[in-house]
Design a protein around this motif. Structure first.
Motif, PDB file in Angstrom:
ATOM      1  N   MET A 193       0.852  -1.194   0.000  1.00 31.76           N
ATOM      2  CA  MET A 193       0.000   0.000   0.000  1.00 31.76           C
ATOM      3  C   MET A 193       0.887   1.241   0.000  1.00 31.76           C
ATOM      4  O   MET A 193       1.600   1.514   0.959  1.00 31.76           O
ATOM      5  N   PRO A 194       0.890   2.035  -1.101  1.00 24.10           N
ATOM      6  CA  PRO A 194       1.741   3.225  -1.149  1.00 24.10           C
ATOM      7  C   PRO A 194       1.294   4.277  -0.139  1.00 24.10           C
ATOM      8  O   PRO A 194       0.107   4.402   0.163  1.00 24.10           O
ATOM      9  N   VAL A 195       2.253   5.034   0.364  1.00 24.95           N
ATOM     10  CA  VAL A 195       1.992   6.079   1.348  1.00 24.95           C
ATOM     11  C   VAL A 195       2.358   7.436   0.757  1.00 24.95           C
ATOM     12  O   VAL A 195       3.391   7.569   0.086  1.00 24.95           O
ATOM     13  N   PHE A 196       1.513   8.420   0.980  1.00 25.23           N
ATOM     14  CA  PHE A 196       1.752   9.779   0.498  1.00 25.23           C
ATOM     15  C   PHE A 196       1.632  10.748   1.671  1.00 25.23           C
ATOM     16  O   PHE A 196       0.786  10.575   2.548  1.00 25.23           O
ATOM     17  N   CYS A 197       2.448  11.796   1.677  1.00 31.43           N
ATOM     18  CA  CYS A 197       2.421  12.764   2.770  1.00 31.43           C
ATOM     19  C   CYS A 197       2.475  14.187   2.241  1.00 31.43           C
ATOM     20  O   CYS A 197       3.291  14.502   1.370  1.00 31.43           O
ATOM     21  N   ASP A 198       1.590  15.025   2.740  1.00 30.67           N
ATOM     22  CA  ASP A 198       1.578  16.453   2.420  1.00 30.67           C
ATOM     23  C   ASP A 198       1.839  17.202   3.724  1.00 30.67           C
ATOM     24  O   ASP A 198       0.976  17.251   4.602  1.00 30.67           O
ATOM     25  N   VAL A 199       3.030  17.764   3.852  1.00 35.09           N
ATOM     26  CA  VAL A 199       3.442  18.433   5.086  1.00 35.09           C
ATOM     27  C   VAL A 199       2.770  19.800   5.183  1.00 35.09           C
ATOM     28  O   VAL A 199       2.895  20.629   4.278  1.00 35.09           O
ATOM     29  N   LEU A 200       2.057  20.023   6.266  1.00 36.67           N
ATOM     30  CA  LEU A 200       1.356  21.283   6.480  1.00 36.67           C
ATOM     31  C   LEU A 200       1.868  21.969   7.738  1.00 36.67           C
ATOM     32  O   LEU A 200       1.896  21.373   8.807  1.00 36.67           O
ATOM     33  N   VAL A 201       2.281  23.228   7.574  1.00 35.68           N
ATOM     34  CA  VAL A 201       2.766  24.017   8.713  1.00 35.68           C
ATOM     35  C   VAL A 201       1.802  25.175   8.940  1.00 35.68           C
ATOM     36  O   VAL A 201       1.532  25.958   8.032  1.00 35.68           O
ATOM     37  N   GLY A 202       1.294  25.288  10.166  1.00 38.31           N
ATOM     38  CA  GLY A 202       0.353  26.367  10.470  1.00 38.31           C
ATOM     39  C   GLY A 202      -1.076  25.971  10.163  1.00 38.31           C
ATOM     40  O   GLY A 202      -1.376  24.812   9.842  1.00 38.31           O
ATOM     41  N   SER A 222       2.845  26.634  13.424  1.00 34.49           N
ATOM     42  CA  SER A 222       3.620  27.679  12.746  1.00 34.49           C
ATOM     43  C   SER A 222       4.839  28.093  13.551  1.00 34.49           C
ATOM     44  O   SER A 222       5.742  28.762  13.026  1.00 34.49           O
ATOM     45  N   SER A 223       4.906  27.671  14.802  1.00 35.33           N
ATOM     46  CA  SER A 223       6.048  28.016  15.663  1.00 35.33           C
ATOM     47  C   SER A 223       7.270  27.138  15.401  1.00 35.33           C
ATOM     48  O   SER A 223       8.366  27.435  15.889  1.00 35.33           O
ATOM     49  N   ILE A 224       7.116  26.074  14.609  1.00 31.76           N
ATOM     50  CA  ILE A 224       8.243  25.185  14.325  1.00 31.76           C
ATOM     51  C   ILE A 224       9.317  25.948  13.548  1.00 31.76           C
ATOM     52  O   ILE A 224       9.001  26.803  12.715  1.00 31.76           O
ATOM     53  N   ASN A 225      10.589  25.650  13.814  1.00 30.98           N
ATOM     54  CA  ASN A 225      11.659  26.345  13.081  1.00 30.98           C
ATOM     55  C   ASN A 225      12.202  25.470  11.954  1.00 30.98           C
ATOM     56  O   ASN A 225      11.806  24.303  11.814  1.00 30.98           O
ATOM     57  N   THR A 226      13.102  26.014  11.164  1.00 39.03           N
ATOM     58  CA  THR A 226      13.608  25.318   9.979  1.00 39.03           C
ATOM     59  C   THR A 226      14.258  23.990  10.333  1.00 39.03           C
ATOM     60  O   THR A 226      13.962  22.952   9.720  1.00 39.03           O
ATOM     61  N   GLN A 227      15.147  24.002  11.318  1.00 39.52           N
ATOM     62  CA  GLN A 227      15.869  22.789  11.673  1.00 39.52           C
ATOM     63  C   GLN A 227      14.936  21.704  12.183  1.00 39.52           C
ATOM     64  O   GLN A 227      15.076  20.519  11.840  1.00 39.52           O
ATOM     65  N   GLU A 228      13.963  22.089  12.980  1.00 39.26           N
ATOM     66  CA  GLU A 228      13.004  21.113  13.498  1.00 39.26           C
ATOM     67  C   GLU A 228      12.180  20.503  12.365  1.00 39.26           C
ATOM     68  O   GLU A 228      11.930  19.292  12.344  1.00 39.26           O
ATOM     69  N   ILE A 256       5.294  15.978  -0.234  1.00 42.26           N
ATOM     70  CA  ILE A 256       5.311  17.359  -0.682  1.00 42.26           C
ATOM     71  C   ILE A 256       5.137  18.269   0.528  1.00 42.26           C
ATOM     72  O   ILE A 256       4.603  17.862   1.560  1.00 42.26           O
ATOM     73  N   VAL A 257       5.591  19.493   0.392  1.00 40.77           N
ATOM     74  CA  VAL A 257       5.438  20.488   1.449  1.00 40.77           C
ATOM     75  C   VAL A 257       4.445  21.525   0.961  1.00 40.77           C
ATOM     76  O   VAL A 257       4.622  22.111  -0.113  1.00 40.77           O
ATOM     77  N   GLN A 258       3.385  21.722   1.722  1.00 39.67           N
ATOM     78  CA  GLN A 258       2.361  22.691   1.339  1.00 39.67           C
ATOM     79  C   GLN A 258       2.918  24.111   1.452  1.00 39.67           C
ATOM     80  O   GLN A 258       3.358  24.525   2.513  1.00 39.67           O
ATOM     81  N   LEU A 259       2.907  24.822   0.350  1.00 40.21           N
ATOM     82  CA  LEU A 259       3.417  26.197   0.318  1.00 40.21           C
ATOM     83  C   LEU A 259       2.250  27.174   0.285  1.00 40.21           C
ATOM     84  O   LEU A 259       1.166  26.823  -0.182  1.00 40.21           O
ATOM     85  N   PRO A 260       2.432  28.393   0.784  1.00 41.26           N
ATOM     86  CA  PRO A 260       3.677  28.931   1.324  1.00 41.26           C
ATOM     87  C   PRO A 260       3.921  28.510   2.772  1.00 41.26           C
ATOM     88  O   PRO A 260       2.974  28.219   3.509  1.00 41.26           O
ATOM     89  N   LEU A 261       5.198  28.493   3.148  1.00 39.44           N
ATOM     90  CA  LEU A 261       5.580  28.250   4.535  1.00 39.44           C
ATOM     91  C   LEU A 261       5.631  29.578   5.285  1.00 39.44           C
ATOM     92  O   LEU A 261       5.737  30.636   4.653  1.00 39.44           O
ATOM     93  N   PRO A 262       5.556  29.547   6.603  1.00 43.27           N
ATOM     94  CA  PRO A 262       5.716  30.795   7.364  1.00 43.27           C
ATOM     95  C   PRO A 262       7.024  31.489   6.997  1.00 43.27           C
ATOM     96  O   PRO A 262       8.021  30.826   6.676  1.00 43.27           O
ATOM     97  N   ALA A 263       7.045  32.802   7.031  1.00 38.35           N
ATOM     98  CA  ALA A 263       8.219  33.587   6.614  1.00 38.35           C
ATOM     99  C   ALA A 263       9.470  33.243   7.416  1.00 38.35           C
ATOM    100  O   ALA A 263      10.593  33.428   6.934  1.00 38.35           O
ATOM    101  N   SER A 264       9.302  32.720   8.616  1.00 33.40           N
ATOM    102  CA  SER A 264      10.450  32.423   9.486  1.00 33.40           C
ATOM    103  C   SER A 264      11.193  31.155   9.080  1.00 33.40           C
ATOM    104  O   SER A 264      12.280  30.870   9.586  1.00 33.40           O
ATOM    105  N   ILE A 265      10.621  30.379   8.137  1.00 32.19           N
ATOM    106  CA  ILE A 265      11.218  29.101   7.732  1.00 32.19           C
ATOM    107  C   ILE A 265      11.926  29.236   6.388  1.00 32.19           C
ATOM    108  O   ILE A 265      11.413  29.868   5.464  1.00 32.19           O
ATOM    109  N   ASP A 266      13.102  28.617   6.276  1.00 28.80           N
ATOM    110  CA  ASP A 266      13.883  28.636   5.035  1.00 28.80           C
ATOM    111  C   ASP A 266      13.303  27.588   4.083  1.00 28.80           C
ATOM    112  O   ASP A 266      13.551  26.389   4.233  1.00 28.80           O
TER     113      ASP A 266
END
Length: 289
Positions: free
Chosen positions: A96-105, A135-141, A159-169
């Motif tokens: 069973m394939p797995v898919f992930c969409d990373v959401l911040v905030g 949204s409080s998570i930082n880039t390294q975390e 995939i990473v859902q864009l846009p990310l908070p301005a504080s993240i690289d």
């Protein structure tokens, strides 16, 4: 098709029913527009304005069904065929394939978009892995979290859902996805391969644009193609794909002069400016895609 035919007949019957009510009350001469009822009268009353509004609503639905019938609803059919083929291919897999969409905030538009992708993945037989972070998570975390996602058994796409908070690289985060799992092709490695014309995962929105054009069976070599915008998700990659296939095209940027005149002469317009209602009917000649 039978489905459209049934819809059409259903709406026709609804129209007939409403019209019959209007005719009945007209015959009895007891319609009172806007409910202006004679307080001394005991006659039945009906709000004509509401009936006409109902009739207008049904008529709009009829128009929609008729348009779909005239066009054959080709786009919808093509999309369903693609989804059915993909679902069939997934059914042949031994896992069973797995898919992930990373959401911040908690941006409402992003949340809704992720939910849509989750629903579609599940319809196709794909396990959707939830990865929601504050949204409080930082880039390294966030990079560390993505590195853990890379290791999940049967993970086939992240995939990473864009846009990310301005504080993240954003660049650092996108590059944390393993290239074989980078299905948005926004990581540096896949992006470089894509623009060099090498075989790799491509940018999906741009590929979708090209697929739509190919289903129309047009001779793109002899058409005036205009790409509006040069953003990273649509305009720029679409232009790259057109170049790779040898199709001549004109690119319109914000500072391009005589944009309206160029659009009026276009046979195909691909708009990627992220702005609605920019292109008006008067800017497009008849028959333009």
């Amino acid at each position: 098709g039978e489905g459209l035919g049934n819809q059409f007949l259903s709406h026709i019957r609804e129209c007939d029913a409403i019209c019959e009510v209007v005719r009945q009350f007209e015959d009895d001469n007891i319609i009172h527009v806007h409910n202006k009822i004679d307080p001394d009268s005991d006659r039945e009353t009906i709000n004509l304005e509401l009936i006409l509004a109902d009739l207008a609503t049904v008529t709009k639905r009829l128009d929609k069904v008729a348009r779909e019938a005239r066009t054959g609803n080709k786009e919808s059919v093509a999309a369903k065929e693609i989804l059915e083929n993909v679902k069939h291919e997934f059914g042949l897999l031994p896992f069973m394939p797995v898919f992930c969409d990373v959401l911040v905030g908690d941006d409402s538009a992003s949340v809704q978009y992720v939910e849509m992708k989750k629903k579609k993945a599940q319809e196709l037989g794909i396990t959707f892995h939830n990865a929601y972070f504050p949204s409080s998570i930082n880039t390294q975390e966030l990079v560390q979290e993505i590195q853990e996602l890379n290791k999940i058994e049967n993970m086939c796409g992240i995939i990473v859902q864009l846009p990310l908070p301005a504080s993240i690289d954003e660049r650092v985060v996108l590059d944390a996805i393993r290239s074989e799992l980078d299905v948005d092709a926004l990581g540096s490695e896949n992006s470089k391969k894509f623009y060099n014309g090498e075989k790799s995962l491509g940018l999906p929105t741009a590929l979708a644009c090209m697929h739509i054009l190919e289903t129309l069976n047009l001779d793109l070599n002899n058409l005036n193609i205009v790409v509006l915008g040069q953003g990273d998700l649509v305009g720029k990659p679409v232009s790259a794909l057109l170049n790779q296939k040898g199709y001549k095209h004109t690119t319109l940027r914000s500072k391009t002069e005589n944009k309206e005149e160029i659009l009026k002469n276009a046979d195909v317009i691909i708009s990627g400016i992220g702005k609605g209602m920019y292109i008006k009917g008067g800017m497009i000649k008849k028959g333009t895609v």
